[in-house]
Design a protein around this motif. Sequence first.
Motif: not given
Length: 156
Positions: A60-69
């Motif tokens: 979840x955190x990895x995907x969030x980080x990527x979604x935020x650039x």
Amino acid sequence: MTDHTIRPFASDAAVRRVGEGLLARTLPKAEWTHEAHLAACAWLLLERPDFLPEHDLPGTIRAYNLACGGVNDDTQGYHETLTQLYIRGVRQFLVRREPASLVDTVNALLASEIAPRDWPLRHYSRDCLFSVAARRGWVEPDLAPLCHGAVTGKGA
């Protein structure tokens, strides 16, 4: 214990907004603060029995980080040891905490001994905690063991 400024949450809805925003990858990056990390973890543990943080939060955190650039590599982004350490700390805090509203529980967590940003450094040396190995996977503490009874609901 290090003094730390607490930025409390105003309501249950504000806590849920952070947790839901993390899951949906819609929380503005500027709002993904240290307090938000702790609040999201507490919310997930208290209100999302379908979500197992130890297993589900890393992705979840990895995907969030990527979604935020952002990126997740050996120097930035997701950090496995920190994530698992805080999940353990928040779990221990919640077990010992008297039942209260979500916002009161989260704000008590933010005033607890695990809330200061330097809390992990009570258990880890900087070299160990910020190593590539600790970022990629769980690394046992090299300074002080984690005690199951060490986290309390008392303020900092």
